[in-house]
Motif scaffolding. Structure first.
Motif, PDB file in Angstrom:
ATOM      1  N   TRP A  72       0.800  -1.151   0.221  1.00 55.53           N
ATOM      2  CA  TRP A  72       0.076  -0.115  -0.098  1.00 55.53           C
ATOM      3  C   TRP A  72       0.922   1.418  -0.146  1.00 55.53           C
ATOM      4  CZ3 TRP A  72       0.798  -2.995   4.300  1.00 55.53           C
ATOM      5  CH2 TRP A  72       1.162  -2.145   5.602  1.00 55.53           C
ATOM      6  N   ALA A  73       0.150   2.209  -0.447  1.00 54.92           N
ATOM      7  CA  ALA A  73       0.795   3.847  -0.174  1.00 54.92           C
ATOM      8  C   ALA A  73      -0.151   4.821  -0.053  1.00 54.92           C
ATOM      9  CB  ALA A  73       1.572   3.838  -1.713  1.00 54.92           C
ATOM     10  N   GLU A  74       0.347   5.784   0.426  1.00 57.92           N
ATOM     11  CA  GLU A  74      -0.652   6.832   0.807  1.00 57.92           C
ATOM     12  C   GLU A  74      -0.160   8.226   0.309  1.00 57.92           C
ATOM     13  OE1 GLU A  74      -1.095   6.894   4.958  1.00 57.92           O
ATOM     14  OE2 GLU A  74      -2.161   4.749   5.197  1.00 57.92           O
ATOM     15  N   THR A  75      -1.207   9.061   0.091  1.00 52.50           N
ATOM     16  CA  THR A  75      -0.809  10.279  -0.649  1.00 52.50           C
ATOM     17  C   THR A  75      -1.768  11.269  -0.338  1.00 52.50           C
ATOM     18  OG1 THR A  75      -0.156  11.594  -2.704  1.00 52.50           O
ATOM     19  CG2 THR A  75      -2.092   9.815  -2.866  1.00 52.50           C
ATOM     20  N   THR A  76      -1.149  12.264   0.281  1.00 44.85           N
ATOM     21  CA  THR A  76      -2.051  13.541   0.560  1.00 44.85           C
ATOM     22  C   THR A  76      -2.324  14.600  -0.497  1.00 44.85           C
ATOM     23  OG1 THR A  76      -1.504  13.013   3.049  1.00 44.85           O
ATOM     24  CG2 THR A  76      -2.376  15.222   2.445  1.00 44.85           C
ATOM     25  N   VAL A  77      -3.537  14.843  -0.784  1.00 40.12           N
ATOM     26  CA  VAL A  77      -3.588  16.038  -2.005  1.00 40.12           C
ATOM     27  C   VAL A  77      -3.271  17.273  -1.421  1.00 40.12           C
ATOM     28  CG1 VAL A  77      -5.377  17.030  -3.310  1.00 40.12           C
ATOM     29  CG2 VAL A  77      -5.428  14.569  -2.712  1.00 40.12           C
ATOM     30  N   PRO A  78      -2.384  17.902  -2.096  1.00 35.25           N
ATOM     31  CA  PRO A  78      -1.877  19.250  -1.720  1.00 35.25           C
ATOM     32  C   PRO A  78      -3.137  20.465  -1.309  1.00 35.25           C
ATOM     33  CG  PRO A  78      -0.969  18.856  -3.603  1.00 35.25           C
ATOM     34  CD  PRO A  78      -1.951  17.829  -3.436  1.00 35.25           C
ATOM     35  N   ALA A  79      -2.979  20.968   0.081  1.00 33.20           N
ATOM     36  CA  ALA A  79      -3.799  21.694   0.580  1.00 33.20           C
ATOM     37  C   ALA A  79      -4.337  23.269  -0.506  1.00 33.20           C
ATOM     38  CB  ALA A  79      -3.453  22.192   1.869  1.00 33.20           C
ATOM     39  N   ARG A  80      -5.438  23.474  -0.374  1.00 29.13           N
ATOM     40  CA  ARG A  80      -5.726  24.526  -1.231  1.00 29.13           C
ATOM     41  C   ARG A  80      -5.202  25.808  -0.568  1.00 29.13           C
ATOM     42  NH1 ARG A  80      -9.859  25.888  -4.442  1.00 29.13           N
ATOM     43  NH2 ARG A  80     -11.056  24.220  -3.994  1.00 29.13           N
ATOM     44  N   PRO A  81      -4.367  26.565  -1.726  1.00 23.94           N
ATOM     45  CA  PRO A  81      -3.581  27.658  -1.533  1.00 23.94           C
ATOM     46  C   PRO A  81      -4.394  28.605  -1.175  1.00 23.94           C
ATOM     47  CG  PRO A  81      -3.124  27.168  -3.530  1.00 23.94           C
ATOM     48  CD  PRO A  81      -4.105  26.074  -3.095  1.00 23.94           C
ATOM     49  N   GLU A  82      -4.070  29.913  -0.524  1.00 25.18           N
ATOM     50  CA  GLU A  82      -4.708  31.312  -0.700  1.00 25.18           C
ATOM     51  C   GLU A  82      -4.079  32.273  -1.621  1.00 25.18           C
ATOM     52  OE1 GLU A  82      -7.458  31.941   1.031  1.00 25.18           O
ATOM     53  OE2 GLU A  82      -7.751  29.958   1.545  1.00 25.18           O
ATOM     54  N   PRO A  83      -5.258  32.520  -2.795  1.00 30.36           N
ATOM     55  CA  PRO A  83      -4.307  33.750  -3.549  1.00 30.36           C
ATOM     56  C   PRO A  83      -4.838  35.012  -3.006  1.00 30.36           C
ATOM     57  CG  PRO A  83      -6.518  32.853  -4.397  1.00 30.36           C
ATOM     58  CD  PRO A  83      -6.216  31.823  -3.143  1.00 30.36           C
ATOM     59  N   GLU A  84      -3.886  35.746  -3.412  1.00 33.99           N
ATOM     60  CA  GLU A  84      -4.145  37.306  -2.769  1.00 33.99           C
ATOM     61  C   GLU A  84      -3.884  37.982  -4.074  1.00 33.99           C
ATOM     62  OE1 GLU A  84      -1.549  38.614   0.353  1.00 33.99           O
ATOM     63  OE2 GLU A  84      -1.889  40.694  -0.220  1.00 33.99           O
ATOM     64  N   VAL A  85      -4.995  38.488  -4.660  1.00 30.41           N
ATOM     65  CA  VAL A  85      -4.784  39.134  -5.913  1.00 30.41           C
ATOM     66  C   VAL A  85      -4.453  40.727  -5.687  1.00 30.41           C
ATOM     67  CG1 VAL A  85      -5.888  39.840  -8.361  1.00 30.41           C
ATOM     68  CG2 VAL A  85      -6.148  37.799  -7.087  1.00 30.41           C
ATOM     69  N   GLN A  86      -3.257  41.315  -5.965  1.00 27.93           N
ATOM     70  CA  GLN A  86      -3.173  42.650  -5.667  1.00 27.93           C
ATOM     71  C   GLN A  86      -3.922  43.734  -6.763  1.00 27.93           C
ATOM     72  OE1 GLN A  86      -0.539  43.889  -3.370  1.00 27.93           O
ATOM     73  NE2 GLN A  86      -0.828  41.755  -2.483  1.00 27.93           N
ATOM     74  N   PRO A  87      -4.069  44.689  -6.590  1.00 28.47           N
ATOM     75  CA  PRO A  87      -4.805  45.614  -7.386  1.00 28.47           C
ATOM     76  C   PRO A  87      -3.667  45.771  -8.754  1.00 28.47           C
ATOM     77  CG  PRO A  87      -4.877  46.571  -5.404  1.00 28.47           C
ATOM     78  CD  PRO A  87      -3.875  45.360  -5.230  1.00 28.47           C
ATOM     79  N   ALA A  88      -4.373  45.790  -9.888  1.00 31.32           N
ATOM     80  CA  ALA A  88      -3.332  46.207 -11.180  1.00 31.32           C
ATOM     81  C   ALA A  88      -3.199  47.550 -11.192  1.00 31.32           C
ATOM     82  CB  ALA A  88      -4.169  45.692 -12.150  1.00 31.32           C
ATOM     83  N   VAL A  89      -2.136  48.036 -11.606  1.00 31.39           N
ATOM     84  CA  VAL A  89      -1.621  49.350 -11.580  1.00 31.39           C
ATOM     85  C   VAL A  89      -1.385  49.738 -12.956  1.00 31.39           C
ATOM     86  CG1 VAL A  89      -0.854  49.362  -9.070  1.00 31.39           C
ATOM     87  CG2 VAL A  89       0.577  48.777 -10.898  1.00 31.39           C
ATOM     88  N   SER A  90      -1.532  50.863 -13.511  1.00 33.23           N
ATOM     89  CA  SER A  90      -1.206  51.439 -14.756  1.00 33.23           C
ATOM     90  C   SER A  90      -0.411  52.756 -14.583  1.00 33.23           C
ATOM     91  CB  SER A  90      -2.371  51.546 -15.546  1.00 33.23           C
ATOM     92  OG  SER A  90      -3.236  52.539 -14.860  1.00 33.23           O
ATOM     93  N   PHE A  91       0.581  52.831 -15.303  1.00 35.99           N
ATOM     94  CA  PHE A  91       1.454  54.121 -15.181  1.00 35.99           C
ATOM     95  C   PHE A  91       2.040  54.499 -16.518  1.00 35.99           C
ATOM     96  CE2 PHE A  91       5.344  51.642 -15.584  1.00 35.99           C
ATOM     97  CZ  PHE A  91       4.752  50.027 -15.179  1.00 35.99           C
ATOM     98  N   ASN A  92       2.551  55.663 -16.462  1.00 39.63           N
ATOM     99  CA  ASN A  92       2.885  56.208 -17.491  1.00 39.63           C
ATOM    100  C   ASN A  92       4.382  55.952 -17.710  1.00 39.63           C
ATOM    101  OD1 ASN A  92       3.914  58.014 -19.751  1.00 39.63           O
ATOM    102  ND2 ASN A  92       2.142  59.103 -19.781  1.00 39.63           N
ATOM    103  N   ASP A  93       4.916  55.224 -18.598  1.00 37.90           N
ATOM    104  CA  ASP A  93       6.443  54.973 -18.710  1.00 37.90           C
ATOM    105  C   ASP A  93       7.108  55.680 -19.967  1.00 37.90           C
ATOM    106  OD1 ASP A  93       8.970  54.057 -18.519  1.00 37.90           O
ATOM    107  OD2 ASP A  93       8.588  51.912 -19.036  1.00 37.90           O
ATOM    108  N   ARG A  94       7.634  56.742 -19.763  1.00 41.20           N
ATOM    109  CA  ARG A  94       8.231  57.598 -20.859  1.00 41.20           C
ATOM    110  C   ARG A  94       7.048  57.950 -21.907  1.00 41.20           C
ATOM    111  NH1 ARG A  94      13.785  54.799 -21.035  1.00 41.20           N
ATOM    112  NH2 ARG A  94      12.558  52.933 -20.292  1.00 41.20           N
ATOM    113  N   GLY A  95       5.961  58.069 -21.846  1.00 42.42           N
ATOM    114  CA  GLY A  95       5.076  58.489 -22.777  1.00 42.42           C
ATOM    115  C   GLY A  95       4.308  57.054 -23.308  1.00 42.42           C
TER     116      GLY A  95
END
Lengths: 767, 329
Positions: free
Chosen positions: B146-169
């Motif tokens: 026999w063998a046992e395996t544990t399914v990886p736990a659900r990770p917690e995503p943290e979505v950072q706000p997207a940013v837009s900016f002007n880069d040299r025009g």
């Protein structure tokens, strides 16, 4: 040339100049007597003759014993009149009165005549330097009569039969021609015939070598601790000297057995001066095997040897010799010739051929108490593996040798020094057999010199320090190898107790690659070690004791310890890979040999026990970074040999039994398929996987023990005064034991050694 | 033929010693016969296969991405060759140790590309995050691997706000998504951008790989270069579309799926016992978790990327005027 090498060479050169400078004044005002001793009956060199000088007043001055060339030298003799004596049991003593002047070097050669009045009174125990129990610091001197006592399938004896009786010598089986000496591998053994290197000296069937007893004068077998004149190997030296051939009359023999037919002829090309010795042997086993053994024996082998020896003048002797051998056969014949066994090199035909030629010049420089020797030689081995009539791989080594050597004789010291040059051409096409060695054609040159001094410090006590320096300029490698041997016969030359010891450092510049995991795979490739890798090295330590408690009984015990470094071993693998990766291993070999020899009238008995433990440490890729400690497959711990021979009623009866404990192998739990799962994209329904062996730890199992009883009965019938017919009946493996030769773990196929073999041999000899 | 032989022949001419020699020879022979007799009964056979408590090899992994699971099972065999697809006397079951639910798997014989055979067992099963599963292979005599395996736990995503900016025009946009509780590098990290109005008049998902991931302990940061993704997406789409949102999925292997020295080296891993978690057998059983998260971008960012925000869907036809990222907007 590196600074360290320069310093070493300068230091050694300085030592040599100092030594020679010291010799010259010591020699001044003293005379030297030297010469060659021959047997008058056949004109051949006579070894072991005691030559000594007495003053006319009857006081013993000193003496020497002739060497394998029949040469003797007595140095530092004060001017005056002396009586020269030369004696050997069974021969008429030679007496001569000489007047020696200051600074005079006299060459006086002696011819010894058989003493008919002593016939029947000769006792062989007088020859204490030879015999099965006379091992001295790793050296055993073997004479043809020792070889003849061992029962074999052949009416003519062969050196290999005798080697098998020695403790510490482990055979790879009765086919394949593989021999292991005190834990060393076959390619770590140096085999010489009249100075010619024989790379693969053993035939494919284990009863035969390139050295039939009929051509042998003497064999020096060094199981270790060999002196500075030998080099380039880590384990042992088998130095065979062929006899010269009869210079007085023609003699010869023709023999036939179910295994082999042979012919030998010797005689004078120029009576009294030039002789010829020629030997030819060719196997019959392929034709006769099914009838005799009841199974196919697909082996062919043979050898040819010829030697011309000339006494050019009293001070100049010349010999030219050549050897050719050929072997081919399927080492592990069977029905499993499928892709797996063929690709792994397990099924197919092994072929090898030796060639060796040499010219050897012995000369006595006028005015110097010295023996000079110049030898030129060429040796070649070609090794092939053929499957389905296609050449799968080959290896060839061709070597040219040149050596000049001088023996300088002082009163109590013999100095032996020499220079050597070797150029080897190494060709191989291995078809990926060994990782890192696929195809190559290179020249490797080795130069070096050696020097050793045999110093007789006291009666019975001699010490021989030596030094060997060898360099491979093209590979940037130089090794300096100090050596030392010491023998102390307590109570002088006639003492009953002898202590001996030897020590030495050894390197092997050319390496023979062979997959030692598999006894059935005898293909060997000679290569120069990879750049950046140290060359294999060994240190030998040997100490021994020998005693003759009563006349005719000898006992000896010898312990040895070897330290091995950087030897090449196959990597560990659990899948039947065609390619073998190589790893380097360090290791030790420790053991002890016990020998007991009894000569009582017409009975000769010999028993030996050998213990040897071979242990390696190697990092195997599959087993992680920690070194694996294991005993390699040739680690046979216990060996017993018993030999008895009796001459009675004109019959010679010989019986020999040998026993060996089981050798290591790797046990397995079974087989399965390894399925690679590198990542979650793998599909176990698509990936076939790789079949593998589920090994336990490497080499922790032991194969069954090996033992065998052989017997022979022989009698010679005189047909006329000069012709005799010898008939021999022999049985090998009398109780038909199924001794394992080879076990293929991947297929579980077992190949046994040869079963009971009855044999009849007939030999007609004339003289 | 040579001198040595002659000397030997002379030594044998001593008839008065034959009696003693015969006695010595007879004694030696008797001793030898006794020893040989004792040893001749010795075993000559060799058993290279040592029966042990390892019965089966088991290879495979439970995969959250699929609703059917597969493992390859093979009995430890006494020979190297597999010559025919013989029946495998084995019962394979899986048990969710968290719930106690047990499932019997079904056998199938697979012919591989090299002509060999294998038994692949399968069962319909959706695995659950953080649950431990045991797979047992049982012989008729009750012996089990026999063998046992544990399914990886659900990770917690943290979505950072997207940013837009002007880069040299030039307008640029970036976003970071931080995944917590991911102890090892994800096997895959996929980012998809959803657009309305595909060929089926529904929506279109286009995948663009993230540019950079970085490990900080068990935290992984995924950097999305939205500007560069937009260039690629526009090339695929041909014209600006209404962007609905972004999704991201990661695939995780279980903790046991770690190679020695972090390297997949067949020479090392094929050695029995290396990289194995099977009891009473050989092989490896792993588990794969697959998790995703979705979010929407702000109209400003979508606009900076050159696409149309959802509330401007009705003005899709006018979007061409906004193609490209214009400096100073």
């Amino acid at each position: 040339m590196g600074p360290s090498l320069k310093r070493t060479l300068v230091a050694l050169l300085g030592c040599g100049v100092f030594l020679l400078a010291g010799m010259a004044p010591a020699h001044a005002q003293k005379a030297t007597l030297r010469g060659f001793v021959t047997d008058a009956e056949d004109g051949q060199a006579f070894q072991g003759v005691n030559v000594y000088l007495e003053t006319v007043q009857g006081e013993l001055f000193g003496g020497a014993s002739t060497n394998v060339d029949g040469f003797y030298a007595i140095s530092r003799i004060p001017p005056g009149r002396y009586v020269l004596h030369a004696s050997f049991i069974g021969y008429q003593s030679v007496t001569d009165t000489l007047t020696l002047a200051a600074d005079e070097t006299i060459t006086r050669s002696i011819s010894m005549h058989v003493d008919a009045s002593e016939l029947g009174e000769v006792v062989v125990e007088s020859e204490q330097d030879a015999g099965a129990a006379t091992s001295t610091a790793g050296l055993q001197v073997v004479r043809p009569e020792d070889i003849a006592r061992v029962p074999t399938v052949d009416v003519s004896a062969d050196l290999v039969g005798y080697l098998q009786t020695l403790p510490g010598v482990v055979s790879g089986g009765d086919r394949g021609g593989q021999y292991f000496v005190r834990g060393g591998t076959p390619t770590q053994n140096l085999a010489l015939l009249d100075g010619m290197i024989v790379y693969q000296p053993f035939h494919i069937i284990g009863f035969y070598s390139a050295f039939p007893a009929d051509i042998i004068s003497e064999v020096n077998l060094y199981a270790g601790g060999f002196g500075a004149e030998y080099g380039g190997r880590l384990s042992s030296v088998v130095d065979v000297a062929a006899h010269e051939g009869n210079k007085q009359r023609y003699a010869g023999s023709v023999a036939v057995t179910p295994f082999l037919t042979s012919a030998l002829v010797e005689g004078p090309l120029w009576p009294g001066r030039v002789s010829l010795l020629a030997s030819w042997r060719e196997s019959l086993i392929e034709q006769a095997g099914p009838a005799v053994v009841g199974q196919e024996l697909p082996y062919r082998f043979g050898d040819r040897f010829a030697k011309v020896h000339a006494t050019v003048s009293p001070s100049f002797r010349l010999s030219v010799a050549g050897l050719q051998t050929h072997d081919r056969g399927v080492i592990t014949p069977g029905e499993d010739e499928d892709e797996l066994t063929v690709s792994a090199g397990k099924t197919g035909e092994a072929i090898w051929e030796n060639e060796a030629y040499t010219g050897r010049f012995l000369f006595l420089p006028a005015g110097f108490p010295m023996l000079g020797e110049l030898q030129l030689g060429f040796a070649r081995l070609r090794n092939e593996f053929v499957s389905d009539d296609e050449l799968q791989r080959f290896s060839s080594v061709s070597e040219f040798d040149a050596r000049v050597e001088f023996n300088y004789f002082l009163r109590a010291t013999d100095v032996n020094a020499g220079l050597f040059l070797r150029t080897a051409r190494l060709e191989y096409q291995l078809n990926d057999l060994f990782e890192g060695f696929d195809e190559n054609d290179e020249y490797v040159t080795e130069v070096g010199f050696f020097m050793e001094a045999d110093m007789r410090l006291a009666p019975g006590l001699s010490v021989t320090p030596g030094l060997r320096v060898q360099s491979f300029p093209s590979l940037g490698r130089t090794s300096v190898e100090p050596r030392a041997r010491a023998v102390w016969r307590i109570g002088g030359e006639t003492g009953r107790h002898e202590l001996s010891a030897a020590w030495g450092l050894y390197h092997q510049g050319l390496v023979g690659l062979n997959d030692r995991r598999d006894a059935g795979n005898v293909f060997t490739a000679w290569v120069a070690p990879e750049r950046g890798h140290d060359v294999p090295s060994a240190q030998h330590y040997i100490a021994g004791y020998r005693v003759e408690p009563v006349r005719g009984l000898q006992f000896s015990v010898e312990g040895f310890y070897k330290m091995l470094g950087d030897v090449r071993v196959p990597d560990w693998a659990v899948t039947p890979n065609f390619q073998t990766a190589l790893q380097t291993a360090d290791g030790t070999v420790r053991g002890v040999d016990l020998r007991l020899e009894l000569t009582k009238g017409a009975f000769y008995g010999y028993a030996s026990y050998g213990y040897a433990a071979v242990e390696y440490d190697a990092v195997f890729t599959a087993l992680g970074e920690a070194p694996t400690h294991y005993s390699p497959p040739h680690d046979r711990r216990h060996q017993v040999n018993a030999l008895g021979s009796l001459s009675v009623w004109d019959f010679d009866v010989s019986l020999r039994w040998q026993f060996g404990s089981g050798q290591p192998f790797s046990e397995a739990m079974g087989f399965d398929t390894w399925v690679p799962l590198p990542d979650p994209s793998a599909d176990v329904g698509e990936e076939p996987g790789i079949r593998r062996v589920l090994y336990l730890s490497p080499y922790e199992g032991r194969l069954p023990t090996y033992h065998r009883l052989d017997a022979s009965l022989e009698r010679t019938f005189p047909v006329s005064r000069n012709v005799g017919v010898t008939m021999q009946a022999s049985v090998i493996n009398i109780y038909d034991r199924s001794n394992l030769f080879y076990l293929d773990l991947f297929t579980l196929r077992r190949v046994d050694q040869l079963p009971l073999i009855p044999s009849l041999g007939l030999k007609v000899a004339f003289k | 033929m040579n001198r040595a032989h002659r000397r030997r022949s002379r030594t044998s001419a001593r008839p008065h010693q034959c009696g003693g020699a015969l006695r010595a020879a007879a004694s030696a022979c008797l001793l030898l016969i006794a020893v040989v007799g004792g040893l001749s009964a010795c075993e000559t056979g060799v058993e290279p296969i040592v029966q042990g408590d390892r019965y089966f090899s088991l290879y495979g992994f439970l995969d959250m991405r699929h609703d059917t699971q597969y493992v390859r099972v093979e009995a430890v065999a006494p020979t190297l060759r597999v010559t025919s697809p013989e029946a495998l006397e084995a019962r394979v079951t899986s048990t969710d140790l968290a719930t106690g639910d047990s499932t019997v798997w079904r056998d199938s014989v697979v012919t591989f590309s090299d002509g060999t055979y294998g038994h692949v067992f399968w069962t319909p099963l959706r695995i659950i995050a953080s649950h431990t599963y045991r797979i047992e292979v049982e012989r008729p005599d009750g012996r089990r691997t026999w063998a046992e395996t544990t399914v990886p736990a659900r990770p917690e995503p943290e979505v950072q706000p997207a940013v837009s900016f002007n880069d040299r025009g030039v307008m640029r946009a970036r976003q970071q998504i931080i995944w917590h509780d991911v102890p090892r590098a994800p096997f895959t990290t996929n980012v998809k951008y959803r657009f309305f109005g595909g060929f089926d008049q529904g929506f279109t998902d286009l995948e663009e790989p993230p540019e950079l991931t970085r490990l900080e302990d068990d935290t992984w940061t995924v950097h999305l270069n939205l500007t560069r993704a937009a260039d690629s997406l526009l090339e695929k789409l041909g014209s600006p579309r209404v962007m609905g949102g972004v999704s991201m999925a990661i695939t995780l292997q279980d903790a046991a799926w770690t190679f020695p020295d972090g390297v997949f080296d067949p020479d090392v891993l094929s050695n029995p016992g290396v990289f194995s978690n099977v009891t009473n057998g050989f092989g490896f059983l792993g588990a794969v978790g697959s998790y995703s998260t979705e979010w929407v971008l702000t109209p400003r960012v979508i606009d900076a990327m050159g696409f149309l925000p959802p509330d401007q869907q009705k003005r899709e036809g006018q979007a061409v005027a906004h193609a490209g990222l214009q400096g100073g907007s």
